[in-house]
Design a protein around this motif. Sequence first.
Motif, PDB file in Angstrom:
ATOM      1  N   HIS A  64       0.856  -1.195   0.000  1.00  0.00           N
ATOM      2  CA  HIS A  64       0.000   0.000   0.000  1.00  0.00           C
ATOM      3  C   HIS A  64       0.888   1.239   0.000  1.00  0.00           C
ATOM      4  CE1 HIS A  64      -3.791   2.009   0.365  1.00  0.00           C
ATOM      5  NE2 HIS A  64      -3.359   2.712   1.392  1.00  0.00           N
ATOM      6  N   ALA A  65       0.696   2.087  -1.011  1.00  0.00           N
ATOM      7  CA  ALA A  65       1.624   3.202  -1.233  1.00  0.00           C
ATOM      8  C   ALA A  65       1.349   4.404  -0.330  1.00  0.00           C
ATOM      9  CB  ALA A  65       1.567   3.631  -2.700  1.00  0.00           C
ATOM     10  N   ASN A  66       0.101   4.592   0.094  1.00  0.00           N
ATOM     11  CA  ASN A  66      -0.240   5.775   0.890  1.00  0.00           C
ATOM     12  C   ASN A  66       0.229   5.578   2.328  1.00  0.00           C
ATOM     13  OD1 ASN A  66      -1.466   7.907   2.298  1.00  0.00           O
ATOM     14  ND2 ASN A  66      -3.193   7.954   0.870  1.00  0.00           N
ATOM     15  N   LEU A  67       1.277   6.304   2.718  1.00  0.00           N
ATOM     16  CA  LEU A  67       1.874   6.125   4.037  1.00  0.00           C
ATOM     17  C   LEU A  67       0.995   6.654   5.163  1.00  0.00           C
ATOM     18  CD1 LEU A  67       5.596   7.059   3.244  1.00  0.00           C
ATOM     19  CD2 LEU A  67       4.562   4.792   3.359  1.00  0.00           C
ATOM     20  N   SER A  68       0.012   7.505   4.826  1.00  0.00           N
ATOM     21  CA  SER A  68      -0.852   8.080   5.860  1.00  0.00           C
ATOM     22  C   SER A  68      -2.040   7.178   6.188  1.00  0.00           C
ATOM     23  CB  SER A  68      -1.373   9.451   5.409  1.00  0.00           C
ATOM     24  OG  SER A  68      -2.226   9.320   4.268  1.00  0.00           O
ATOM     25  N   GLN A  69      -2.211   6.075   5.446  1.00  0.00           N
ATOM     26  CA  GLN A  69      -3.338   5.176   5.654  1.00  0.00           C
ATOM     27  C   GLN A  69      -2.872   3.842   6.228  1.00  0.00           C
ATOM     28  OE1 GLN A  69      -5.074   4.986   1.730  1.00  0.00           O
ATOM     29  NE2 GLN A  69      -6.411   6.734   2.110  1.00  0.00           N
ATOM     30  N   GLN A  70      -3.777   3.189   6.950  1.00  0.00           N
ATOM     31  CA  GLN A  70      -3.502   1.879   7.533  1.00  0.00           C
ATOM     32  C   GLN A  70      -4.462   0.843   6.962  1.00  0.00           C
ATOM     33  OE1 GLN A  70      -3.622   1.724  11.808  1.00  0.00           O
ATOM     34  NE2 GLN A  70      -3.724  -0.508  11.861  1.00  0.00           N
ATOM     35  N   LEU A  71      -3.947  -0.335   6.652  1.00  0.00           N
ATOM     36  CA  LEU A  71      -4.796  -1.429   6.177  1.00  0.00           C
ATOM     37  C   LEU A  71      -5.656  -1.941   7.328  1.00  0.00           C
ATOM     38  CD1 LEU A  71      -2.247  -3.501   4.052  1.00  0.00           C
ATOM     39  CD2 LEU A  71      -3.963  -1.910   3.205  1.00  0.00           C
ATOM     40  N   TYR A  72      -6.951  -2.120   7.055  1.00  0.00           N
ATOM     41  CA  TYR A  72      -7.862  -2.663   8.057  1.00  0.00           C
ATOM     42  C   TYR A  72      -8.519  -3.965   7.603  1.00  0.00           C
ATOM     43  CZ  TYR A  72      -7.895   1.194  11.414  1.00  0.00           C
ATOM     44  OH  TYR A  72      -7.549   2.102  12.387  1.00  0.00           O
ATOM     45  N   LEU A  73      -8.872  -4.040   6.324  1.00  0.00           N
ATOM     46  CA  LEU A  73      -9.618  -5.200   5.832  1.00  0.00           C
ATOM     47  C   LEU A  73      -9.154  -5.533   4.422  1.00  0.00           C
ATOM     48  CD1 LEU A  73     -12.038  -7.170   6.344  1.00  0.00           C
ATOM     49  CD2 LEU A  73     -13.488  -5.465   5.241  1.00  0.00           C
ATOM     50  N   ILE A  74      -8.911  -6.814   4.185  1.00  0.00           N
ATOM     51  CA  ILE A  74      -8.504  -7.290   2.869  1.00  0.00           C
ATOM     52  C   ILE A  74      -9.521  -8.323   2.396  1.00  0.00           C
ATOM     53  CG2 ILE A  74      -6.756  -8.551   1.567  1.00  0.00           C
ATOM     54  CD1 ILE A  74      -5.924  -5.735   2.335  1.00  0.00           C
TER      55      ILE A  74
END
Length: 264
Positions: free
Chosen positions: A201-211
């Motif tokens: 995931h390229a956006n460093l300001s976001q966090q993965l929550y659900l895949i």
Amino acid sequence: MIYMKTSPVTYDFPANELVRVCMGLEFYARRLESLVESSSPQDQVACWDIMAKILLMLERHDLRNKFIRFFRSASHYLKIFLNYPNVDKHFIDERVDLFNRWSLRLYEQESLFAEGFLANPFLQMLKHRIGKQDTAAIDYTCPYMQCWLQSGLESRVRDLRLLLKQLSTLFDLSKMVLCFLRENKAEIAGNSENGYFQYNHANLSQQLYLIGVHLQEDDVVPVATISHKNVFLRFFYMDKKGKFSHFAKPVLRRVSFNLVVGVV
């Protein structure tokens, strides 16, 4: 969590502890709703067992602060879209206000559980017996359970309805989290190479929550390893009974799928 009603097959993977618990609560809520009105003593005891598992699951994690952080992050995420053209600003403002109100409400609460739920004498006794065990288990032969099972059907159903009502806020919170992630998602076409696929995931300001993984093949199962910004997928064949085991054969050919990413 797996949905196999129609093709394509969809597999959901939690990317952190909050979503893992929310998906568990989603499953338990459906189970309780299907069992709570049953006249079968076995189904009614199963309701107690589910509630014990919920108690155990939430006692071990600081979920209140995780919910607060999620709603604050979701509010910040939505506010970004207010600067976009052709956006329903009224809808976004309503959602932001909802999340802010829940953040404040949770901040003022000491527990995610309703006071009546925690005050239940049997659940309190069960809580002390669970201790540091890995699973919750009800002693069906204990005097409290035997006495409760001997009470009338109407009384037992009323007790279970009350406990289910006391869990409604908790179920609503988990539903809000999952609905937000499933509505605000990005879908990416992917192809594995030799049974492997990696997403960063390229956006460093976001966090993965659900895949999520959407597959057209119902005999192939994805297995996901998820970190803060990265997803690593492997694919395996189901056995002849349509089940997956740790001894499953890996898929070494190319597999086409859609990767669904829920971030905040």
